[in-house]
Enzyme design. Structure first.
Site, PDB file in Angstrom:
ATOM      1  N   ASN A  51       1.012  -0.683   0.214  1.00 34.32           N
ATOM      2  CA  ASN A  51       0.067   0.134  -0.086  1.00 34.32           C
ATOM      3  C   ASN A  51       0.919   1.723   0.234  1.00 34.32           C
ATOM      4  O   ASN A  51       1.988   1.129   0.761  1.00 34.32           O
ATOM      5  CB  ASN A  51      -1.049  -0.099   0.995  1.00 34.32           C
ATOM      6  CG  ASN A  51      -0.182   0.108   2.729  1.00 34.32           C
ATOM      7  OD1 ASN A  51       0.056  -0.568   2.355  1.00 34.32           O
ATOM      8  ND2 ASN A  51      -0.778   0.342   3.245  1.00 34.32           N
ATOM      9  N   ASN A  54      -0.897   8.294   0.898  1.00 30.81           N
ATOM     10  CA  ASN A  54      -0.912  10.433   0.102  1.00 30.81           C
ATOM     11  C   ASN A  54      -1.397  11.198   1.264  1.00 30.81           C
ATOM     12  O   ASN A  54      -2.525  10.877   1.893  1.00 30.81           O
ATOM     13  CB  ASN A  54      -1.600  10.121  -1.355  1.00 30.81           C
ATOM     14  CG  ASN A  54      -0.729  11.371  -1.422  1.00 30.81           C
ATOM     15  OD1 ASN A  54      -1.387  12.716  -1.696  1.00 30.81           O
ATOM     16  ND2 ASN A  54       0.004  11.210  -2.823  1.00 30.81           N
ATOM     17  N   GLU A  64      -2.745  -5.088  -3.222  1.00 29.49           N
ATOM     18  CA  GLU A  64      -3.472  -5.575  -4.084  1.00 29.49           C
ATOM     19  C   GLU A  64      -3.563  -4.321  -5.832  1.00 29.49           C
ATOM     20  O   GLU A  64      -3.158  -5.491  -6.302  1.00 29.49           O
ATOM     21  CB  GLU A  64      -4.707  -6.201  -4.030  1.00 29.49           C
ATOM     22  CG  GLU A  64      -5.375  -6.826  -2.708  1.00 29.49           C
ATOM     23  CD  GLU A  64      -5.268  -5.670  -0.788  1.00 29.49           C
ATOM     24  OE1 GLU A  64      -4.908  -4.768  -1.083  1.00 29.49           O
ATOM     25  OE2 GLU A  64      -6.501  -6.434  -0.465  1.00 29.49           O
TER      26      GLU A  64
HETATM   27  N1  THU Z   1      -5.327  -1.421   2.241  1.00 28.93           N
HETATM   28  C1  THU Z   1      -4.497  -2.777   1.593  1.00 28.93           C
HETATM   29  O1  THU Z   1      -3.258  -2.039   0.832  1.00 28.93           O
HETATM   30  N2  THU Z   1      -5.493  -3.267   0.892  1.00 28.93           N
HETATM   31  C2  THU Z   1      -7.020  -3.535   1.197  1.00 28.93           C
HETATM   32  O2  THU Z   1      -7.217  -4.063   1.011  1.00 28.93           O
HETATM   33  C3  THU Z   1      -7.143  -2.891   2.813  1.00 28.93           C
HETATM   34  C4  THU Z   1      -6.684  -1.583   2.809  1.00 28.93           C
HETATM   35  C5  THU Z   1      -4.191  -0.386   2.762  1.00 28.93           C
HETATM   36  C6  THU Z   1      -4.903   0.926   2.867  1.00 28.93           C
HETATM   37  C7  THU Z   1      -4.254   2.084   3.640  1.00 28.93           C
HETATM   38  O3  THU Z   1      -3.094   2.302   2.792  1.00 28.93           O
HETATM   39  C8  THU Z   1      -4.260   1.433   4.507  1.00 28.93           C
HETATM   40  O4  THU Z   1      -4.327  -0.563   4.673  1.00 28.93           O
HETATM   41  C9  THU Z   1      -5.184   1.092   5.277  1.00 28.93           C
HETATM   42  O5  THU Z   1      -6.476   1.305   5.346  1.00 28.93           O
END
Ligand code: THU
Length: 151
Positions: A51, A54, A64
């Site tokens: 992830n 920003n 993902e």
């Molecule tokens: N996040 C993901 O990377 N994948 C998901 O399916 C759910 C949420 C990340 C987004 C954000 O950077 C952090 O988790 C908290 O929501």
């Protein structure tokens, strides 16, 4: 899905291990929630993602989708499975991180729902496996639009 299409335990271990490594690259200074993903292409390649947050919040991207967009931008469009690991900052994985709705929809664009396997893991030994059809039942995908165009 027939037995031969299911991932072997060894493949699951490798994918989860790779997702755990990818999670170390997470850029998440706002939520402090770190996610890693390892996407297996139909050709057997593994594409990773983390992830990326920003300061304006909205442009943040999930692990993902990072993996999917990296893969598609490199010409890969067929996928077999994805392993996802996510938990609050730190080495320990304290929970199963299920893909958000937007990521499930992106999977729907490029994957066969009854065949694409989604592994959510706390470790290489502690994981759950689902198909996309189980996590996004009755999803809307490319076939809907193409059928409408051909009608
Ligand atoms: N996040 C993901 O990377 N994948 C998901 O399916 C759910 C949420 C990340 C987004 C954000 O950077 C952090 O988790 C908290 O929501």
């Amino acid at each position: 899905m027939n037995e031969s299409e299911k991932l072997s335990t060894d493949s699951i271990h490798e994918l989860v291990k790779t997702a755990i490594e990818a999670r170390r690259k997470s850029y998440s200074p706002y939520s402090h929630y770190q996610v890693g993903a390892a996407l297996l292409t139909a050709g057997g390649q593994i594409v990773t993602g983390c992830n990326i947050e920003n300061a304006a919040y909205g442009p943040s991207n999930c692990a993902e989708r990072t993996a999917f967009f990296k893969a598609v931008s490199e010409g890969m469009r067929k996928f077999s499975a994805i392993a996802i690991v996510g938990s609050p900052e730190g080495e320990e994985l304290t929970q199963y991180a299920y893909p958000c709705g937007v990521c499930r929809q992106v999977m729907m664009e490029f994957c066969v729902p009854s065949q694409f396997q989604i592994i959510v893991a706390k470790s290489t030994e502690d994981y759950r496996v689902f198909t996309l059809a189980e996590l996004l039942p009755e999803g809307f995908g490319p076939a809907n639009v193409c059928e409408a165009q051909n009608a």
